[in-house]
Write a protein that holds these residues in place. Structure first.
Motif, PDB file in Angstrom:
ATOM      1  N   VAL A 118       1.027  -1.304  -0.351  1.00  0.00           N
ATOM      2  CA  VAL A 118      -0.257  -0.538   0.394  1.00  0.00           C
ATOM      3  C   VAL A 118       1.044   1.072   0.062  1.00  0.00           C
ATOM      4  CG1 VAL A 118      -1.009   0.941   1.435  1.00  0.00           C
ATOM      5  CG2 VAL A 118      -2.229  -0.927   1.024  1.00  0.00           C
ATOM      6  N   LEU A 119       1.727   0.897   1.292  1.00  0.00           N
ATOM      7  CA  LEU A 119       2.642   2.595   0.885  1.00  0.00           C
ATOM      8  C   LEU A 119       3.341   2.403  -1.226  1.00  0.00           C
ATOM      9  CD1 LEU A 119       4.582   4.639   2.173  1.00  0.00           C
ATOM     10  CD2 LEU A 119       5.955   2.889   3.057  1.00  0.00           C
ATOM     11  N   ILE A 120       3.503   1.865  -1.545  1.00  0.00           N
ATOM     12  CA  ILE A 120       4.758   1.930  -2.489  1.00  0.00           C
ATOM     13  C   ILE A 120       3.153   1.560  -3.745  1.00  0.00           C
ATOM     14  CG2 ILE A 120       5.552   0.415  -4.477  1.00  0.00           C
ATOM     15  CD1 ILE A 120       7.022  -1.063  -2.174  1.00  0.00           C
ATOM     16  N   TYR A 121       2.197   1.608  -3.489  1.00  0.00           N
ATOM     17  CA  TYR A 121       1.389   2.111  -4.200  1.00  0.00           C
ATOM     18  C   TYR A 121       0.915   3.438  -4.163  1.00  0.00           C
ATOM     19  CZ  TYR A 121      -2.775   1.387  -7.282  1.00  0.00           C
ATOM     20  OH  TYR A 121      -3.451   1.786  -8.637  1.00  0.00           O
ATOM     21  N   ALA A 122       0.936   3.774  -3.592  1.00  0.00           N
ATOM     22  CA  ALA A 122       0.290   5.221  -2.745  1.00  0.00           C
ATOM     23  C   ALA A 122       1.662   6.133  -3.558  1.00  0.00           C
ATOM     24  CB  ALA A 122       0.127   5.704  -1.138  1.00  0.00           C
ATOM     25  N   TYR A 123       2.831   5.575  -3.668  1.00  0.00           N
ATOM     26  CA  TYR A 123       3.699   7.155  -4.374  1.00  0.00           C
ATOM     27  C   TYR A 123       3.575   6.672  -5.439  1.00  0.00           C
ATOM     28  CZ  TYR A 123       6.458   8.692  -0.277  1.00  0.00           C
ATOM     29  OH  TYR A 123       6.894   9.354   0.950  1.00  0.00           O
ATOM     30  N   VAL A 140      -0.714  10.014   2.990  1.00  0.00           N
ATOM     31  CA  VAL A 140      -1.248   8.742   2.619  1.00  0.00           C
ATOM     32  C   VAL A 140      -0.562   7.792   2.599  1.00  0.00           C
ATOM     33  CG1 VAL A 140      -3.368   8.106   1.028  1.00  0.00           C
ATOM     34  CG2 VAL A 140      -2.388  10.586   1.046  1.00  0.00           C
ATOM     35  N   GLY A 141       0.249   7.238   2.251  1.00  0.00           N
ATOM     36  CA  GLY A 141       0.593   5.958   2.075  1.00  0.00           C
ATOM     37  C   GLY A 141       1.422   5.339   3.340  1.00  0.00           C
ATOM     38  N   ILE A 142       1.610   6.417   4.225  1.00  0.00           N
ATOM     39  CA  ILE A 142       2.263   5.740   5.513  1.00  0.00           C
ATOM     40  C   ILE A 142       0.377   6.242   7.209  1.00  0.00           C
ATOM     41  CG2 ILE A 142       2.943   6.855   8.241  1.00  0.00           C
ATOM     42  CD1 ILE A 142       5.095   7.963   6.123  1.00  0.00           C
ATOM     43  N   ILE A 143      -0.083   6.280   6.654  1.00  0.00           N
ATOM     44  CA  ILE A 143      -1.514   6.350   6.902  1.00  0.00           C
ATOM     45  C   ILE A 143      -1.846   4.724   6.882  1.00  0.00           C
ATOM     46  CG2 ILE A 143      -3.613   6.634   7.177  1.00  0.00           C
ATOM     47  CD1 ILE A 143      -2.971   9.454   7.435  1.00  0.00           C
ATOM     48  N   ALA A 144      -1.897   4.452   5.616  1.00  0.00           N
ATOM     49  CA  ALA A 144      -2.442   3.568   5.136  1.00  0.00           C
ATOM     50  C   ALA A 144      -2.229   1.746   5.366  1.00  0.00           C
ATOM     51  CB  ALA A 144      -2.694   3.415   3.363  1.00  0.00           C
ATOM     52  N   LYS A 145      -0.769   2.481   5.449  1.00  0.00           N
ATOM     53  CA  LYS A 145       0.419   1.454   6.540  1.00  0.00           C
ATOM     54  C   LYS A 145      -0.249   1.198   7.865  1.00  0.00           C
ATOM     55  CE  LYS A 145       5.165  -0.369   7.098  1.00  0.00           C
ATOM     56  NZ  LYS A 145       6.424   0.064   6.269  1.00  0.00           N
ATOM     57  N   VAL A 172       3.378  -0.983  20.123  1.00  0.00           N
ATOM     58  CA  VAL A 172       3.851   0.079  20.014  1.00  0.00           C
ATOM     59  C   VAL A 172       4.642  -0.309  18.399  1.00  0.00           C
ATOM     60  CG1 VAL A 172       6.085   1.278  20.513  1.00  0.00           C
ATOM     61  CG2 VAL A 172       4.769   0.845  22.694  1.00  0.00           C
ATOM     62  N   ALA A 173       4.764  -1.310  18.518  1.00  0.00           N
ATOM     63  CA  ALA A 173       6.050  -2.317  17.446  1.00  0.00           C
ATOM     64  C   ALA A 173       5.217  -1.979  16.402  1.00  0.00           C
ATOM     65  CB  ALA A 173       6.358  -3.014  17.666  1.00  0.00           C
ATOM     66  N   MET A 174       3.645  -2.183  16.212  1.00  0.00           N
ATOM     67  CA  MET A 174       2.644  -2.048  15.172  1.00  0.00           C
ATOM     68  C   MET A 174       1.859  -1.089  14.981  1.00  0.00           C
ATOM     69  SD  MET A 174       3.090  -4.841  14.008  1.00  0.00           S
ATOM     70  CE  MET A 174       5.081  -4.992  14.443  1.00  0.00           C
ATOM     71  N   GLY A 175       2.587   0.133  16.425  1.00  0.00           N
ATOM     72  CA  GLY A 175       2.062   1.459  16.163  1.00  0.00           C
ATOM     73  C   GLY A 175       3.050   2.950  16.012  1.00  0.00           C
ATOM     74  N   THR A 176       3.258   3.414  16.737  1.00  0.00           N
ATOM     75  CA  THR A 176       4.095   4.038  17.174  1.00  0.00           C
ATOM     76  C   THR A 176       5.314   3.900  16.768  1.00  0.00           C
ATOM     77  OG1 THR A 176       3.376   4.421  19.137  1.00  0.00           O
ATOM     78  CG2 THR A 176       5.119   5.735  18.238  1.00  0.00           C
ATOM     79  N   THR A 177       6.077   3.361  16.296  1.00  0.00           N
ATOM     80  CA  THR A 177       7.387   2.741  15.576  1.00  0.00           C
ATOM     81  C   THR A 177       7.479   2.606  14.104  1.00  0.00           C
ATOM     82  OG1 THR A 177       8.051   1.226  17.617  1.00  0.00           O
ATOM     83  CG2 THR A 177       9.548   1.279  15.813  1.00  0.00           C
ATOM     84  N   GLN A 178       5.782   1.996  14.003  1.00  0.00           N
ATOM     85  CA  GLN A 178       5.706   1.710  12.234  1.00  0.00           C
ATOM     86  C   GLN A 178       5.954   3.140  11.524  1.00  0.00           C
ATOM     87  OE1 GLN A 178       5.521  -0.012   9.906  1.00  0.00           O
ATOM     88  NE2 GLN A 178       6.083  -2.149  11.599  1.00  0.00           N
ATOM     89  N   LEU A 179       5.090   4.391  12.495  1.00  0.00           N
ATOM     90  CA  LEU A 179       5.263   5.872  12.233  1.00  0.00           C
ATOM     91  C   LEU A 179       6.288   6.202  12.179  1.00  0.00           C
ATOM     92  CD1 LEU A 179       3.093   8.436  12.280  1.00  0.00           C
ATOM     93  CD2 LEU A 179       2.794   8.248  14.171  1.00  0.00           C
TER      94      LEU A 179
END
Length: 201
Positions: A118-123, A140-145, A172-179
């Motif tokens: 999704v991140l790649i597709y957004a770009y 958009v890509g980061i939020i979707a991911k 944290v790993a799947m949320g904040t760290t991903q961000l």
């Protein structure tokens, strides 16, 4: 004339040889960084060092940077899928980034693959197809991911897939760290994007 597929769009029209070489290099980085970089940091700085403790941030930022670089440079569904899947497979196999939680990350692999895609597709769609702003595509890509990955984690957590003692750290790993890692990756890749944009001119 047939319309070009979104996944075939790149910022520059690279010769086939260059395209193949950079696909191999990016794929190798995507596989080797999660496998060896965290281990190397543990060996050099010690497992309790601040660098080793934050290995997920470092590794994740590099992985996200290569995902964005792939979005602007690599074309073709098969190559994109290969790049999308490499880092998570490597992370699970190495076990260094998530430590004892790595075995439970197997359940998250499909969501991580989808999030990366999704991140790649957004770009490709927003930046290269619609010619919009680089950072708009990134946001958009980061939020979707993050939505894909974190929502999947929470759904799995409803079924008690993850041990209670690991849930808070995995959240944290799947949320904040991903961000954080996605934002850093976006900024790192922006430098390469600017260089290539000037080269294109």
């Amino acid at each position: 004339m047939e319309k070009e597929n979104v996944l075939d769009k790149t910022i520059c029209k690279f010769p086939e040889k260059i395209d193949s070489i950079q696909s191999i290099i990016i794929g190798l980085i995507g596989f080797l960084v999660p496998t060896f970089l965290a281990q190397l940091m543990n060996t050099i700085f010690g497992i309790q060092s601040i660098i080793s403790i934050n290995s997920q941030i470092i590794v994740g930022s590099i992985v996200n940077a290569i995902l964005v670089i792939s979005a602007i440079n690599i074309k073709g569904y098969k190559k994109i899928v290969g790049i999308v899947t490499m880092p998570s497979i490597s992370t699970i196999l190495s076990g260094y980034v998530f430590g004892t939680a790595s075995v439970y990350m197997v359940y998250m692999v499909p969501a991580i693959w989808l999030g990366n895609f999704v991140l790649i597709y957004a770009y490709k769609f927003i930046l290269l197809e619609k010619k919009k702003n680089y950072f708009l595509a990134g946001i958009v890509g980061i939020i979707a991911k993050i939505l894909v990955i974190f929502a999947t984690f929470e759904m799995l957590n409803l079924f008690s897939v993850f041990p209670t003692k690991l849930v808070s750290s995995l959240q944290v790993a799947m949320g904040t760290t991903q961000l954080i890692t996605a934002c850093i990756g976006m900024l790192v890749a922006f430098v390469i994007y600017q260089v290539e944009k000037r080269y294109k001119k």
